[in-house]
Design a protein around this motif. Structure first.
Motif, PDB file in Angstrom:
ATOM      1  N   GLY A 154       1.052  -1.053  -0.395  1.00 13.32           N
ATOM      2  CA  GLY A 154       0.152  -0.154   0.220  1.00 13.32           C
ATOM      3  C   GLY A 154       0.852   1.574  -0.273  1.00 13.32           C
ATOM      4  O   GLY A 154       0.536   2.188  -0.851  1.00 13.32           O
ATOM      5  N   GLU A 155       1.899   1.365   0.677  1.00 10.21           N
ATOM      6  CA  GLU A 155       2.986   2.702   0.872  1.00 10.21           C
ATOM      7  C   GLU A 155       3.885   2.734  -0.663  1.00 10.21           C
ATOM      8  O   GLU A 155       3.342   3.766  -1.105  1.00 10.21           O
ATOM      9  N   TYR A 156       3.570   1.680  -1.214  1.00  7.09           N
ATOM     10  CA  TYR A 156       4.658   1.525  -2.218  1.00  7.09           C
ATOM     11  C   TYR A 156       3.249   2.242  -2.946  1.00  7.09           C
ATOM     12  O   TYR A 156       3.400   2.821  -4.153  1.00  7.09           O
ATOM     13  N   LEU A 157       2.058   1.614  -3.534  1.00  5.22           N
ATOM     14  CA  LEU A 157       1.583   2.467  -3.945  1.00  5.22           C
ATOM     15  C   LEU A 157       1.031   3.877  -4.054  1.00  5.22           C
ATOM     16  O   LEU A 157       0.918   4.397  -5.013  1.00  5.22           O
ATOM     17  N   TYR A 158       1.399   4.069  -2.938  1.00  3.63           N
ATOM     18  CA  TYR A 158       0.705   5.795  -2.143  1.00  3.63           C
ATOM     19  C   TYR A 158       1.503   6.614  -3.114  1.00  3.63           C
ATOM     20  O   TYR A 158       1.162   6.932  -3.415  1.00  3.63           O
ATOM     21  N   THR A 159       2.967   6.052  -2.312  1.00  4.25           N
ATOM     22  CA  THR A 159       4.508   7.105  -2.947  1.00  4.25           C
ATOM     23  C   THR A 159       3.997   6.809  -4.721  1.00  4.25           C
ATOM     24  O   THR A 159       4.921   7.949  -5.216  1.00  4.25           O
ATOM     25  N   GLN A 160       3.374   5.775  -5.627  1.00  6.53           N
ATOM     26  CA  GLN A 160       4.251   6.784  -6.377  1.00  6.53           C
ATOM     27  C   GLN A 160       2.773   7.235  -7.716  1.00  6.53           C
ATOM     28  O   GLN A 160       2.181   7.507  -8.261  1.00  6.53           O
ATOM     29  N   GLY A 161       1.375   7.427  -6.165  1.00  2.70           N
ATOM     30  CA  GLY A 161       0.387   8.476  -7.027  1.00  2.70           C
ATOM     31  C   GLY A 161      -1.042   7.460  -7.097  1.00  2.70           C
ATOM     32  O   GLY A 161      -2.220   8.326  -7.599  1.00  2.70           O
ATOM     33  N   HIS A 162      -1.143   6.161  -6.561  1.00  2.00           N
ATOM     34  CA  HIS A 162      -2.054   5.660  -6.398  1.00  2.00           C
ATOM     35  C   HIS A 162      -2.796   5.528  -5.040  1.00  2.00           C
ATOM     36  O   HIS A 162      -2.988   4.538  -4.938  1.00  2.00           O
ATOM     37  N   ARG A 163      -3.170   6.601  -4.692  1.00  2.00           N
ATOM     38  CA  ARG A 163      -3.795   6.558  -3.575  1.00  2.00           C
ATOM     39  C   ARG A 163      -5.102   5.888  -3.602  1.00  2.00           C
ATOM     40  O   ARG A 163      -5.085   4.838  -2.466  1.00  2.00           O
ATOM     41  N   GLU A 164      -5.803   5.927  -4.033  1.00  3.85           N
ATOM     42  CA  GLU A 164      -7.333   4.569  -4.218  1.00  3.85           C
ATOM     43  C   GLU A 164      -6.937   3.498  -3.583  1.00  3.85           C
ATOM     44  O   GLU A 164      -7.114   2.727  -3.788  1.00  3.85           O
ATOM     45  N   ALA A 165      -5.835   3.013  -4.935  1.00  2.00           N
ATOM     46  CA  ALA A 165      -5.938   1.432  -4.949  1.00  2.00           C
ATOM     47  C   ALA A 165      -5.185   1.022  -3.755  1.00  2.00           C
ATOM     48  O   ALA A 165      -4.930   0.102  -3.396  1.00  2.00           O
ATOM     49  N   ALA A 166      -3.872   2.287  -3.107  1.00  4.22           N
ATOM     50  CA  ALA A 166      -3.222   1.965  -1.788  1.00  4.22           C
ATOM     51  C   ALA A 166      -4.201   1.941  -0.616  1.00  4.22           C
ATOM     52  O   ALA A 166      -4.255   1.201  -0.153  1.00  4.22           O
TER      53      ALA A 166
END
Lengths: 219, 140
Positions: A154-166
């Motif tokens: 989740g943290e990786y997705l978040y930092t990649q800009g995929h907030r909703e997916a995280a």
């Protein structure tokens, strides 16, 4: 927060290593470090790796490590008390005199133990035996490492800009490791700035009932 | 397709790979670069440790032509937590709970490498020879 202690003990072959469990990285932790200007190393752990390695579930948590790299006190609450739950005005953040005294007692006892260890090393009663270190450090369960996997993905997705997916990964991390206040508060804060200390936090604290937020340390 | 591998504490590593449900087949070069695992006669090896591929189950782990290795099968065999997001092509491989517990029981403090505010890297091992008070905090 530990500068006074560090200044007092740094000439005794002692070092404070502070680790910010902060997925916001420099943008979140940086301003605090700049304001405090500590002279001991302050590291930034965006992925909460140290919490994973040492089974830390809240802040402040600490581990004592001797000159040979051996753990002499495993993860425990570092001088904090539950006084904030009952002795603090939740609006003004003012702590009562009784609360301040309780906080001081807990912190002083913990700092004195650290001073004793720094002076006496293995002879200090606060450097507990090998068996006792093992007894106190349970290590993670399968659920806990799976919680960590959800947090990390989740943290990786978040930092990649995929907030909703995280977000679903964050909520699964919280479900798999409900005892981890760091996962809970960190992921809340990423969901919505301020949520980590907002009404959700206080309802979760109140839901503890008789259980501790900061389990008392056996010194 | 392009897949990003998050292997334990290693930095994210992009590879071209073929996810197949819960399996992830990698070229042997990508396997080594992303994770450190290498195939040798005695099994699959990383950081001086070799794991024999379980007998009779080679096809779950290895494909001959072209040569591919199923990183997910190895992770399951080692009881590592594995998680993948197929929409974004991200695979996470963590450390097994058993390994984490054994590490703590050894009493040796597990090492890590983290940056400070200026981006300088520090590892716990840098401070060997001192008493270390390792303490967490957070801004949240």
């Amino acid at each position: 927060m530990w500068q006074g202690l560090y200044d007092e003990l740094k000439d005794r072959s002692f070092v404070v290593l502070a680790v910010a469990l902060d997925s916001g990285g420099v943008a979140s932790a940086g301003q605090w470090i700049l304001a405090a200007k500590p002279t001991y190393p302050c590291l930034i752990d965006e992925r909460h790796v140290v919490a994973e390695l040492y089974s830390m579930v809240n802040v402040p948590s600490a581990v004592w490590i001797d000159e040979a790299g051996r753990i002499v006190r495993p993860t425990e609450v570092a001088g904090a008390s539950d006084a904030f739950r009952t002795q603090m005005d939740r609006k003004t953040k003012q702590v009562s005199a009784e609360g301040i005294a309780d906080r001081q007692r807990t912190r002083t006892a913990y700092l004195n133990a650290l001073r004793d260890w720094t002076a006496k090393g293995a002879e200090s009663p606060f450097a507990v035996s090998r068996d006792e270190v093992r007894r106190r450090s349970s290590g993670p369960s399968d659920e806990h490492v799976f919680a960590a996997a959800h947090f990390r993905l989740g943290e990786y997705l978040y930092t990649q800009g995929h907030r909703e997916a995280a977000l679903p990964y964050f909520s699964e991390a919280r479900r798999l490791h409900p005892a981890s206040w760091s996962y809970r508060r960190q992921t809340w804060e990423l969901e919505e700035p301020g949520k980590a200390g907002g009404p959700d936090f206080w309802s979760a604290v109140d839901a503890l009932g008789d259980r501790s937020y900061y389990p008392p340390v056996t010194l | 397709m392009s897949v990003t591998i998050l292997y334990k504490e290693q930095p994210p590593f992009p590879v071209m790979a073929t996810p197949d449900g819960d399996d992830l087949w990698l070229t042997l070069d990508d396997l080594r670069s992303a994770t450190g695992w290498e195939i040798r006669p005695e099994g699959v090896c990383r950081e001086g440790q070799c794991v024999p591929i379980p007998e009779g189950r080679e096809r779950e782990f290895v494909r001959e032509s072209p040569p591919r290795f199923n990183l997910a099968a190895l992770a399951r065999w080692l009881e590592q937590p594995v998680l993948h997001d197929d929409v974004h092509g991200v695979w996470f491989f963590g450390e097994a709970a058993r390994v984490r517990r054994e590490t703590l029981r050894s009493l040796q403090a597990p090492d890590f490498r983290l940056p400070d505010l200026e981006g300088r890297m520090h590892s716990l091992a840098n401070y060997r020879g001192k008493k270390i008070f390792l303490v967490s905090w957070a801004s949240w």
